[in-house]
Design a protein around this motif. Structure first.
Motif, PDB file in Angstrom:
ATOM      1  N   GLY A 202       0.820  -1.207   0.000  1.00 13.75           N
ATOM      2  CA  GLY A 202       0.000   0.000   0.000  1.00 13.75           C
ATOM      3  C   GLY A 202       0.852   1.254   0.000  1.00 13.75           C
ATOM      4  N   ARG A 203       1.910   1.250   0.795  1.00 17.18           N
ATOM      5  CA  ARG A 203       2.817   2.396   0.817  1.00 17.18           C
ATOM      6  C   ARG A 203       3.468   2.596  -0.546  1.00 17.18           C
ATOM      7  NH1 ARG A 203       7.183   2.109   5.277  1.00 17.18           N
ATOM      8  NH2 ARG A 203       7.566   4.204   4.434  1.00 17.18           N
ATOM      9  N   LEU A 204       3.852   1.495  -1.175  1.00 15.18           N
ATOM     10  CA  LEU A 204       4.481   1.587  -2.491  1.00 15.18           C
ATOM     11  C   LEU A 204       3.504   2.159  -3.514  1.00 15.18           C
ATOM     12  CD1 LEU A 204       6.874   0.987  -4.379  1.00 15.18           C
ATOM     13  CD2 LEU A 204       5.949  -1.335  -4.653  1.00 15.18           C
ATOM     14  N   ALA A 205       2.274   1.661  -3.494  1.00 16.33           N
ATOM     15  CA  ALA A 205       1.266   2.161  -4.430  1.00 16.33           C
ATOM     16  C   ALA A 205       0.997   3.644  -4.198  1.00 16.33           C
ATOM     17  CB  ALA A 205      -0.025   1.355  -4.285  1.00 16.33           C
ATOM     18  N   LEU A 206       0.934   4.048  -2.936  1.00 16.75           N
ATOM     19  CA  LEU A 206       0.692   5.456  -2.618  1.00 16.75           C
ATOM     20  C   LEU A 206       1.847   6.322  -3.113  1.00 16.75           C
ATOM     21  CD1 LEU A 206      -1.234   7.435  -1.234  1.00 16.75           C
ATOM     22  CD2 LEU A 206      -0.048   6.978   0.925  1.00 16.75           C
ATOM     23  N   ALA A 207       3.070   5.825  -2.941  1.00 19.76           N
ATOM     24  CA  ALA A 207       4.245   6.568  -3.410  1.00 19.76           C
ATOM     25  C   ALA A 207       4.216   6.746  -4.918  1.00 19.76           C
ATOM     26  CB  ALA A 207       5.520   5.850  -2.986  1.00 19.76           C
ATOM     27  N   ARG A 208       3.611   5.796  -5.609  1.00 15.87           N
ATOM     28  CA  ARG A 208       3.541   5.850  -7.072  1.00 15.87           C
ATOM     29  C   ARG A 208       2.286   6.548  -7.571  1.00 15.87           C
ATOM     30  NH1 ARG A 208       5.809  -0.306  -8.355  1.00 15.87           N
ATOM     31  NH2 ARG A 208       8.032   0.278  -8.400  1.00 15.87           N
ATOM     32  N   GLY A 209       1.453   7.014  -6.641  1.00 17.94           N
ATOM     33  CA  GLY A 209       0.260   7.754  -7.023  1.00 17.94           C
ATOM     34  C   GLY A 209      -0.939   6.900  -7.375  1.00 17.94           C
ATOM     35  N   ASP A 210      -0.862   5.590  -7.119  1.00 17.07           N
ATOM     36  CA  ASP A 210      -1.985   4.686  -7.417  1.00 17.07           C
ATOM     37  C   ASP A 210      -2.825   4.534  -6.150  1.00 17.07           C
ATOM     38  OD1 ASP A 210      -3.735   2.698  -8.146  1.00 17.07           O
ATOM     39  OD2 ASP A 210      -2.216   1.397  -9.071  1.00 17.07           O
ATOM     40  N   THR A 211      -3.718   5.479  -5.923  1.00 22.20           N
ATOM     41  CA  THR A 211      -4.482   5.472  -4.677  1.00 22.20           C
ATOM     42  C   THR A 211      -5.500   4.336  -4.615  1.00 22.20           C
ATOM     43  OG1 THR A 211      -6.030   7.086  -5.621  1.00 22.20           O
ATOM     44  CG2 THR A 211      -4.193   7.950  -4.306  1.00 22.20           C
ATOM     45  N   GLY A 212      -5.986   3.895  -5.781  1.00 25.94           N
ATOM     46  CA  GLY A 212      -6.914   2.765  -5.776  1.00 25.94           C
ATOM     47  C   GLY A 212      -6.250   1.504  -5.276  1.00 25.94           C
ATOM     48  N   GLU A 213      -5.059   1.218  -5.786  1.00 25.19           N
ATOM     49  CA  GLU A 213      -4.290   0.054  -5.326  1.00 25.19           C
ATOM     50  C   GLU A 213      -3.919   0.214  -3.853  1.00 25.19           C
ATOM     51  OE1 GLU A 213      -1.879  -3.551  -5.660  1.00 25.19           O
ATOM     52  OE2 GLU A 213      -3.584  -2.722  -6.764  1.00 25.19           O
ATOM     53  N   ALA A 214      -3.543   1.424  -3.463  1.00 28.36           N
ATOM     54  CA  ALA A 214      -3.163   1.665  -2.074  1.00 28.36           C
ATOM     55  C   ALA A 214      -4.324   1.352  -1.127  1.00 28.36           C
ATOM     56  CB  ALA A 214      -2.712   3.113  -1.892  1.00 28.36           C
ATOM     57  N   LEU A 215      -5.522   1.802  -1.470  1.00 29.99           N
ATOM     58  CA  LEU A 215      -6.688   1.527  -0.623  1.00 29.99           C
ATOM     59  C   LEU A 215      -6.912   0.029  -0.470  1.00 29.99           C
ATOM     60  CD1 LEU A 215      -9.329   4.187  -1.773  1.00 29.99           C
ATOM     61  CD2 LEU A 215      -8.057   4.123   0.385  1.00 29.99           C
ATOM     62  N   GLU A 216      -6.823  -0.697  -1.580  1.00 31.86           N
ATOM     63  CA  GLU A 216      -7.036  -2.143  -1.513  1.00 31.86           C
ATOM     64  C   GLU A 216      -6.008  -2.808  -0.607  1.00 31.86           C
ATOM     65  OE1 GLU A 216      -7.069  -6.136  -4.356  1.00 31.86           O
ATOM     66  OE2 GLU A 216      -6.976  -4.139  -5.275  1.00 31.86           O
ATOM     67  N   MET A 217      -4.748  -2.420  -0.748  1.00 31.26           N
ATOM     68  CA  MET A 217      -3.680  -3.039   0.038  1.00 31.26           C
ATOM     69  C   MET A 217      -3.820  -2.725   1.526  1.00 31.26           C
ATOM     70  SD  MET A 217      -1.851  -4.895  -1.970  1.00 31.26           S
ATOM     71  CE  MET A 217      -3.416  -5.268  -2.788  1.00 31.26           C
ATOM     72  N   PHE A 218      -4.100  -1.463   1.852  1.00 32.61           N
ATOM     73  CA  PHE A 218      -4.240  -1.100   3.267  1.00 32.61           C
ATOM     74  C   PHE A 218      -5.459  -1.773   3.898  1.00 32.61           C
ATOM     75  CE2 PHE A 218      -1.809   2.926   2.081  1.00 32.61           C
ATOM     76  CZ  PHE A 218      -0.622   2.453   2.624  1.00 32.61           C
ATOM     77  N   CYS A 219      -6.532  -1.914   3.136  1.00 35.72           N
ATOM     78  CA  CYS A 219      -7.718  -2.606   3.665  1.00 35.72           C
ATOM     79  C   CYS A 219      -7.415  -4.076   3.929  1.00 35.72           C
ATOM     80  CB  CYS A 219      -8.890  -2.467   2.700  1.00 35.72           C
ATOM     81  SG  CYS A 219      -9.675  -0.843   2.716  1.00 35.72           S
ATOM     82  N   ARG A 220      -6.674  -4.697   3.043  1.00 37.41           N
ATOM     83  CA  ARG A 220      -6.307  -6.101   3.246  1.00 37.41           C
ATOM     84  C   ARG A 220      -5.364  -6.250   4.436  1.00 37.41           C
ATOM     85  NH1 ARG A 220      -4.998  -8.765  -2.602  1.00 37.41           N
ATOM     86  NH2 ARG A 220      -4.993 -10.662  -1.314  1.00 37.41           N
ATOM     87  N   ALA A 221      -4.435  -5.318   4.569  1.00 41.30           N
ATOM     88  CA  ALA A 221      -3.528  -5.346   5.721  1.00 41.30           C
ATOM     89  C   ALA A 221      -4.314  -5.190   7.013  1.00 41.30           C
ATOM     90  CB  ALA A 221      -2.482  -4.237   5.593  1.00 41.30           C
ATOM     91  N   LEU A 222      -5.271  -4.252   7.026  1.00 39.21           N
ATOM     92  CA  LEU A 222      -6.059  -4.003   8.234  1.00 39.21           C
ATOM     93  C   LEU A 222      -6.868  -5.230   8.628  1.00 39.21           C
ATOM     94  CD1 LEU A 222      -7.111  -2.065  10.401  1.00 39.21           C
ATOM     95  CD2 LEU A 222      -8.820  -1.268   8.745  1.00 39.21           C
ATOM     96  N   ALA A 223      -7.451  -5.917   7.653  1.00 38.96           N
ATOM     97  CA  ALA A 223      -8.250  -7.108   7.959  1.00 38.96           C
ATOM     98  C   ALA A 223      -7.388  -8.177   8.626  1.00 38.96           C
ATOM     99  CB  ALA A 223      -8.885  -7.655   6.684  1.00 38.96           C
ATOM    100  N   ILE A 224      -6.175  -8.352   8.127  1.00 34.33           N
ATOM    101  CA  ILE A 224      -5.273  -9.363   8.701  1.00 34.33           C
ATOM    102  C   ILE A 224      -4.797  -8.922  10.080  1.00 34.33           C
ATOM    103  CG2 ILE A 224      -3.026 -10.478   8.449  1.00 34.33           C
ATOM    104  CD1 ILE A 224      -3.473 -10.346   5.398  1.00 34.33           C
ATOM    105  N   ASP A 225      -4.361  -7.674  10.205  1.00 34.98           N
ATOM    106  CA  ASP A 225      -3.832  -7.198  11.482  1.00 34.98           C
ATOM    107  C   ASP A 225      -4.901  -7.184  12.565  1.00 34.98           C
ATOM    108  OD1 ASP A 225      -1.288  -6.859  10.390  1.00 34.98           O
ATOM    109  OD2 ASP A 225      -1.714  -4.814   9.745  1.00 34.98           O
TER     110      ASP A 225
END
Length: 306
Positions: A202-225
């Motif tokens: 998610g951090r990588l996607a955000l750094a690259r400006g892909d906010t859609g991918e970033a949202l998906e990754m952070f949501c998946r991380a949150l569900a696991i954590d």
């Protein structure tokens, strides 16, 4: 944002399981019973630590350290030195954290406990990162990687690769971060590692400006954590969700996620992170003309002296 320094309890409990499986418990072995008691005290300390109760956690870890030393239980000694280092790190006492982690590393390295030694070096890298010592971070992560390779533990190596990725993200080097995330992916088989993998993606996607991918990754991380109740990781996921929504201009959603991150950090007693969340809440409230009251957050982030 670096995640919490890992404890060594999973390695100690593995050793305890082997000890008991060998029949020590059935024979009422006094040493085995003492090891079990030490582990129970340590686990209780970890729970206190996870709630932000550092003073009581430190007392548990110190007691477990004294007990481990008194019966020459070296794995327990190394574990508690690392745990006390984690407390010192949270308290921002970096010299003391470095001393504890170094003692743990030397003990584990001498005993060829390379997976645990890798964790110690990774924690030393975190201390160096907190102090802005970039060259030292690289040196400690290199040592952590070497120890992980010696351990032949995929999880130990995956953990180091993920920390390398975080390091390169902090250095604004997304290409190198991508390389280490790719290496870590097949090794991330535990919830802890999977959550970290998605978080850094998610951090990588955000750094690259892909906010859609970033949202998906952070949501998946949150569900696991959340599933393993890793509060520090949850708070980091929520904060970055807020940042992603803020980047997209969705300030209402950004507010909601910063509030959730704030509340988790408040439960952990993380003053620096509370201040960071408060700053973001002030930004989105102003930029979006949301009209929310900041009183509760300001009181918690800046408590009046008693």
């Amino acid at each position: 944002m670096w995640r919490r320094a890992p404890f060594l309890s999973r390695w100690a409990r593995l050793g305890l399981a082997v000890l008991l499986a060998g029949g020590c418990a059935a024979k009422a072995d006094p040493f085995g019973q003492q090891v079990k008691r030490i582990d129970e005290i340590s686990i209780a300390g970890e729970e206190l630590f996870s709630r932000g109760d550092l003073k009581r956690a430190s007392r548990n870890f110190s007691r477990a350290l004294t007990m481990s030393r008194s019966v020459d239980y070296l794995p327990g000694t190394a574990q508690q030195l690392n745990n006390l280092g984690a407390v010192a790190l949270e308290e921002e006492d970096y010299p003391r954290a470095r001393d504890y982690f170094t003692q743990a590393y030397n003990l584990n390295q001498d005993r060829q406990q390379f997976a645990a030694a890798s964790i110690n070096q990774a924690n030393l890298a975190t201390v160096a990162q907190k102090q802005g010592q970039t060259a030292a971070v690289s040196q400690h992560l290199t040592a952590a990687q070497e120890a992980a390779l010696q351990s032949r533990s995929p999880q130990a190596l995956g953990r180091v690769y993920l920390q390398w990725a975080s390091f390169y993200l902090d250095q604004n080097d997304p290409g190198s971060a991508q390389t280490f995330l790719t290496r870590a992916e097949p090794l991330a088989t535990t919830p802890e590692l999977k959550g970290a993998l998605f978080h850094h993606r998610g951090r990588l996607a955000l750094a690259r400006g892909d906010t859609g991918e970033a949202l998906e990754m952070f949501c998946r991380a949150l569900a696991i954590d959340r599933s393993v109740l890793d509060r520090a990781a949850m708070a980091a996921d929520l904060f970055y969700l807020g940042e992603t929504y803020q980047t997209r201009g969705d300030l209402s959603q950004a507010w909601d996620n910063y509030v959730r991150a704030f509340d988790v950090y408040a439960g952990l007693g993380k003053k620096a992170q509370l201040s960071r969340c408060l700053k973001r809440l002030q930004e989105v409230n102003r930029e979006g003309s949301l009209g929310h009251s900041l009183e509760r957050f300001e009181k918690l982030a800046n408590p009046s002296p008693s």
